[in-house]
Design a protein around this motif. Structure first.
Motif, PDB file in Angstrom:
ATOM      1  N   ALA A 151       0.817  -1.216   0.000  1.00  0.00           N
ATOM      2  CA  ALA A 151       0.000   0.000   0.000  1.00  0.00           C
ATOM      3  C   ALA A 151       0.849   1.263   0.000  1.00  0.00           C
ATOM      4  O   ALA A 151       0.531   2.227  -0.707  1.00  0.00           O
ATOM      5  N   ILE A 152       1.931   1.289   0.785  1.00  0.00           N
ATOM      6  CA  ILE A 152       2.782   2.473   0.833  1.00  0.00           C
ATOM      7  C   ILE A 152       3.786   2.468  -0.327  1.00  0.00           C
ATOM      8  O   ILE A 152       3.903   3.439  -1.074  1.00  0.00           O
ATOM      9  N   GLY A 153       4.519   1.390  -0.479  1.00  0.00           N
ATOM     10  CA  GLY A 153       5.535   1.334  -1.523  1.00  0.00           C
ATOM     11  C   GLY A 153       4.970   1.503  -2.917  1.00  0.00           C
ATOM     12  O   GLY A 153       5.516   2.241  -3.744  1.00  0.00           O
ATOM     13  N   GLY A 154       3.851   0.838  -3.182  1.00  0.00           N
ATOM     14  CA  GLY A 154       3.236   0.962  -4.503  1.00  0.00           C
ATOM     15  C   GLY A 154       2.777   2.376  -4.773  1.00  0.00           C
ATOM     16  O   GLY A 154       2.942   2.899  -5.887  1.00  0.00           O
ATOM     17  N   ASN A 155       2.205   3.013  -3.764  1.00  0.00           N
ATOM     18  CA  ASN A 155       1.759   4.390  -3.925  1.00  0.00           C
ATOM     19  C   ASN A 155       2.934   5.320  -4.186  1.00  0.00           C
ATOM     20  O   ASN A 155       2.886   6.180  -5.072  1.00  0.00           O
ATOM     21  N   LEU A 156       4.025   5.167  -3.424  1.00  0.00           N
ATOM     22  CA  LEU A 156       5.185   6.038  -3.613  1.00  0.00           C
ATOM     23  C   LEU A 156       5.803   5.849  -4.991  1.00  0.00           C
ATOM     24  O   LEU A 156       6.214   6.817  -5.636  1.00  0.00           O
ATOM     25  N   ALA A 157       5.864   4.605  -5.440  1.00  0.00           N
ATOM     26  CA  ALA A 157       6.417   4.360  -6.775  1.00  0.00           C
ATOM     27  C   ALA A 157       5.607   5.091  -7.830  1.00  0.00           C
ATOM     28  O   ALA A 157       6.167   5.735  -8.739  1.00  0.00           O
ATOM     29  N   ALA A 158       4.279   5.025  -7.731  1.00  0.00           N
ATOM     30  CA  ALA A 158       3.424   5.695  -8.711  1.00  0.00           C
ATOM     31  C   ALA A 158       3.537   7.208  -8.611  1.00  0.00           C
ATOM     32  O   ALA A 158       3.667   7.907  -9.621  1.00  0.00           O
TER      33      ALA A 158
END
Length: 245
Positions: A10-17
């Motif tokens: 949830a956090i890592g995927g959001n930051l990558a995007a």
């Protein structure tokens, strides 16, 4: 900047995007390999990469992995240059999201523990905002009421890099001092997941109480259950704020 995000939840995927959309060169790595990275994480232009390759020749590496497992990456990070900024987003929830860790239970600050396990300095950022807040409530700089995110680290240069990236994800960055002070943004302090502005955040950090905040953290299952089925992000934010009234 050349950025790697390790972890695609949830956090890592959001930051990558978010960081890819902001124009950065973003790679995403996962312990289970590139095929474990959800397709939607890559839709904004981030690229999947093998873990061993993803830490080489990067300006910033963001660790968005469960708390307590950073030591498993120590050998991988041994070859990462000292000037690479490493940012830790994890939080310690003993008995819920992590096995109890004696050193942290006895008072060691979460990200100080992570830095020791990893074998290199880290900056603490993005840990004190809900994933849904990060995904949907970032706005351009200068927008009235823009929410703030604290950033703690032991060098001004590393904090400055992390603060720039926090800004790029839609939030006002706040210099929260050294890593030893980052306990003030750990669960469940007044600054943790309470959606505060840059004007409000300093007082919330100053009001942190380690024993009280840890007790509030440990009561999360009961407090969350009291919200009923399908609580909204506003419900969760209000729950966190109410714990300090």
């Amino acid at each position: 900047m050349k950025i790697t995000v390790i972890g695609a939840g949830a956090i890592g995927g959001n930051l990558a995007a978010k960081l890819s959309t902001a124009g950065h060169d973003v790679q995403v790595a996962h312990a289970r390999g590139p095929e474990a990275i959800p397709v939607e994480v890559l839709e904004s232009g981030a690229r999947a990469a093998e873990l061993a390759d993803a830490v080489q020749d990067r300006d910033v590496i963001i660790l968005s992995i469960p708390f307590g497992v950073a030591g498993q990456l120590a050998d991988l990070f041994a070859s990462v240059p000292a000037e690479t900024v490493v940012i830790d987003t994890a939080n310690y929830y003993p008995g819920m999201l992590s096995e109890p860790i004696e050193a942290v239970d006895n008072g060691q600050v979460e990200s100080v523990y992570t830095a020791e396990q990893l074998g290199r300095p880290v900056v603490k950022a993005w840990n004190a905002a809900l994933a849904e807040t990060q995904r949907n409530r970032g706005v351009p700089a200068g927008t009235p009421g823009r929410l703030a995110i604290p950033v703690a680290g032991d060098t001004e240069q590393a904090r400055r890099v992390a603060m720039r990236l926090v800004d790029d994800t839609g939030f006002d960055p706040y210099d929260a001092g050294t890593l030893a002070d980052s306990w003030r943004q750990q669960p469940n302090s007044p600054a943790y997941c309470t959606e505060l502005t840059l004007h409000e955040l300093p007082a919330a950090l100053a009001a942190a109480d380690r024993a009280k905040d840890a007790a509030i953290r440990d009561s999360l299952p009961e407090r969350f259950a009291a919200l009923g089925a399908n609580p909204t992000v506003d419900d969760v934010v209000e729950m966190n704020r109410a714990a300090h009234r």
